[in-house]
Motif scaffolding. Structure first.
Motif, PDB file in Angstrom:
ATOM      1  N   TYR A 241       0.847  -1.197   0.000  1.00 17.29           N
ATOM      2  CA  TYR A 241       0.000   0.000   0.000  1.00 17.29           C
ATOM      3  C   TYR A 241       0.885   1.250   0.000  1.00 17.29           C
ATOM      4  O   TYR A 241       0.638   2.215  -0.734  1.00 17.29           O
ATOM      5  CB  TYR A 241      -0.891   0.027   1.244  1.00 17.29           C
ATOM      6  N   ALA A 242       1.908   1.242   0.844  1.00 14.83           N
ATOM      7  CA  ALA A 242       2.804   2.399   0.942  1.00 14.83           C
ATOM      8  C   ALA A 242       3.535   2.637  -0.376  1.00 14.83           C
ATOM      9  O   ALA A 242       3.667   3.780  -0.824  1.00 14.83           O
ATOM     10  CB  ALA A 242       3.802   2.188   2.080  1.00 14.83           C
ATOM     11  N   ASP A 243       4.019   1.567  -0.996  1.00 15.13           N
ATOM     12  CA  ASP A 243       4.721   1.711  -2.278  1.00 15.13           C
ATOM     13  C   ASP A 243       3.825   2.384  -3.315  1.00 15.13           C
ATOM     14  O   ASP A 243       4.267   3.271  -4.062  1.00 15.13           O
ATOM     15  CB  ASP A 243       5.163   0.340  -2.797  1.00 15.13           C
ATOM     16  N   GLN A 244       2.576   1.949  -3.366  1.00 15.56           N
ATOM     17  CA  GLN A 244       1.641   2.528  -4.330  1.00 15.56           C
ATOM     18  C   GLN A 244       1.317   3.982  -3.984  1.00 15.56           C
ATOM     19  O   GLN A 244       1.238   4.842  -4.868  1.00 15.56           O
ATOM     20  CB  GLN A 244       0.353   1.702  -4.369  1.00 15.56           C
ATOM     21  N   MET A 245       1.149   4.254  -2.698  1.00 13.63           N
ATOM     22  CA  MET A 245       0.832   5.622  -2.280  1.00 13.63           C
ATOM     23  C   MET A 245       1.992   6.565  -2.593  1.00 13.63           C
ATOM     24  O   MET A 245       1.786   7.684  -3.099  1.00 13.63           O
ATOM     25  CB  MET A 245       0.510   5.649  -0.785  1.00 13.63           C
ATOM     26  N   ILE A 246       3.207   6.131  -2.312  1.00 13.89           N
ATOM     27  CA  ILE A 246       4.387   6.952  -2.606  1.00 13.89           C
ATOM     28  C   ILE A 246       4.481   7.223  -4.102  1.00 13.89           C
ATOM     29  O   ILE A 246       4.780   8.346  -4.532  1.00 13.89           O
ATOM     30  CB  ILE A 246       5.661   6.258  -2.087  1.00 13.89           C
ATOM     31  N   LYS A 247       4.221   6.206  -4.895  1.00 14.94           N
ATOM     32  CA  LYS A 247       4.256   6.361  -6.353  1.00 14.94           C
ATOM     33  C   LYS A 247       3.237   7.402  -6.816  1.00 14.94           C
ATOM     34  O   LYS A 247       3.539   8.260  -7.656  1.00 14.94           O
ATOM     35  CB  LYS A 247       3.976   5.008  -7.013  1.00 14.94           C
TER      36      LYS A 247
END
Length: 530
Positions: A241-247
């Motif tokens: 989730y964090a990876d996608q949000m950062i992206k």
């Protein structure tokens, strides 16, 4: 009364004060909403190493902010019984978000309900209104940055309708919060049952259907009961989730403009004015400038070196004033910052939170290099040290060549740092990004105050189309020069010689230019990219 009981009473008495202190610190938060059904609420075991509060992360109770500690769905206004609230993906999500931006504080609004279907979350429903109400209250303490959503187990029989429903829900949240580009990340369901595959497959297509959305994939996860993710899987999918949000947040910054503040040569010392250098009065100028910087929504501010004029104890006064800045400061090493005892020189970097002297960071499509011009210098290192000796050798060579900048107050860049700079610029060029360098010393013009080995630096990075500007201090009168390659060399006015009540600049980054808005006597400029 036993010693153990006394300790218990003391802790019970102290705890509310500790929580209240933490709550007072919960301001200017990056806020994320976490909603959905049981996997978002969390049903996995809270392992021993996951029981401590997350540093720099706060949980909204509906009334106040408290340190974020599992179970994070404890204060949901729609949850099932307390005993069912365990580990969900929010812990792994928040931990990674905070580690990626440790200077920022994270605020979590977790409002999940096990067993809910998507129809119960639609506009006008209790669940929708509850999270909307909490989001608006929470936003008084910061900015809502995104939503993470995990739901769908109750809708697998109507998987073909799910994309339309989730799209409608995303639009409703964005409209209701007046955040039309709010990032929204959904999570796939556990793969333990084949019946979930159609819905998972539909979810993968969401980013093509809705802008500013992402999907946290569930491959490689396991469920302890064929439905609910186990503890390692909750951490894993939380990080996804964090990876996608950062992206999504990075992509948003690439299209958005942003601003940062610039100060240079505060050069404070508790001594009398000499010529134009108002060593004591510079603090008053700084006090008048900080509120101006705070009037802008800045990503960061930078001080371009010479925070002090002399003496290690001088750092405390300007640093105390700079604590009032709402934006975090980047500090560049300057020659006067090392006008301290040799035994204290190694503590300067730690004092101004720039231990190594050089590093880089990125915002959207921009790469910022903080360059250490004191790397090779006689002033920045104790006599007899390797870097001090290299500086003497460099200055001797330059003097033989007739260079006009062979002065003990000037410095240069060592080979290790130079290779690092070249790598940063090359990677930026390859990725289509732009680079701005911060250094105490100018590269150009050759006015005697420029970096010792400026030609070597120019040869290594100056020709790259990625290099936009070299922003510097040191020369208190300021300067501007545009070289033949189209790179901008801007030297900012020194605050210690300020002729106006406030002095500095706001730099706004656009996709093709830097817009300099001067404070005080600093000139307005537009620096177009190559």
């Amino acid at each position: 009364m036993s010693a153990l009981f006394k300790k218990f009473v003391f802790l019970v008495f102290l705890l509310p004060f500790a929580i209240n202190l933490q709550a007072q610190e919960a301001k200017d938060l990056d806020i994320y909403l976490a909603i959905g059904q049981s996997n978002m609420a969390g049903r996995a075991e809270i392992l021993p190493d996951l029981k401590a509060p997350l540093e720099g992360v706060y949980l909204f109770t509906g009334k106040e902010w408290i340190p974020a500690v599992n179970p994070l769905n404890l204060y949901s206004s729609v949850r099932k019984v307390v005993s069912m609230q365990r580990l969900g993906p929010v812990y792994g999500f928040a931990r990674k978000m905070q580690s990626e931006s440790p200077e920022r504080k994270i605020g979590l609004v977790v409002n999940a309900k096990g067993g809910s279907v998507i129809a119960e979350w639609m506009p006008g429903t209790l669940f929708f209104n509850e999270i909307l109400s909490r989001a608006r209250l929470a936003a008084e303490s910061g900015e809502i940055k995104g939503i993470i959503w995990h739901q769908g187990e109750g809708d697998v029989k109507e998987a073909d309708q799910y994309l339309g429903k989730i799209g409608h829900l995303i639009t409703a949240f964005r409209d209701s919060l007046n955040l039309p580009e709010l990032p929204f990340v959904v999570g796939q369901l556990s793969e333990d049952k084949p019946v979930r595959k159609p819905l998972n497959d539909f979810l993968v297509n969401l980013p093509q259907e809705m802008p500013n959305t992402g999907v946290a994939l569930s491959y490689g996860t396991t469920a302890f009961d064929s439905t609910h993710f186990d503890s390692p899987s909750q951490i894993l999918i939380g990080e996804r989730y964090a990876d996608q949000m950062i992206k999504l947040l990075d992509a948003k910054k690439q299209t958005d403009s942003f601003s940062f503040g610039v100060l240079s040569d505060i050069q404070y010392a508790d001594v009398e004015t000499v010529g134009k250098r108002n060593y004591r009065g510079t603090l008053e100028t700084l006090k008048r400038t900080i509120p101006i910087l705070n009037a802008y929504d800045l990503e960061f501010s930078v001080h371009l070196g010479d925070l002090i004029d002399r003496d290690f104890e001088s750092f405390d006064a300007p640093l105390s004033i700079l604590e009032d800045s709402e934006a975090p400061f980047q500090f560049v090493w300057g020659n006067h910052d090392f006008s301290v005892l040799d035994s204290l020189k190694q503590r300067v970097g730690e004092k101004i939170n720039n231990q190594k002297g050089y590093h880089s960071f990125e915002i959207g499509n921009m790469v910022f290099m903080v360059v250490n011009g004191m790397d090779i210098s006689v002033g920045g290192h104790p006599e007899g040290s390797k870097n001090h000796t290299q500086a003497l050798e460099m200055m001797e060579t330059l003097e033989k060549g007739g260079a006009n900048n062979v002065k003990p107050w000037n410095g240069g860049v060592g080979q290790e740092q130079l290779a690092w700079m070249e790598s940063i610029v090359q990677n930026a060029e390859k990725d289509g990004k732009h680079v701005v360098a911060f250094c105490h010393y100018p590269l150009l013009p050759e006015n005697g105050l420029h970096l010792l080995n400026h030609k070597e630096v120019m040869d290594r990075i100056g020709g790259s189309p990625a290099m936009v500007a070299w922003l510097s201090g040191h020369h208190h009168a300021g300067n501007y020069f545009k070289d033949d390659n189209g790179m901008h060399h801007l030297t900012f006015l020194g605050m210690v010689e300020a002729e106006t009540p406030a002095l500095g600049a706001i730099v706004t980054v656009k996709k093709d230019k830097l817009i300099i808005h001067g404070i005080g006597n600093e000139e307005d400029r537009i620096l177009n990219f190559r």
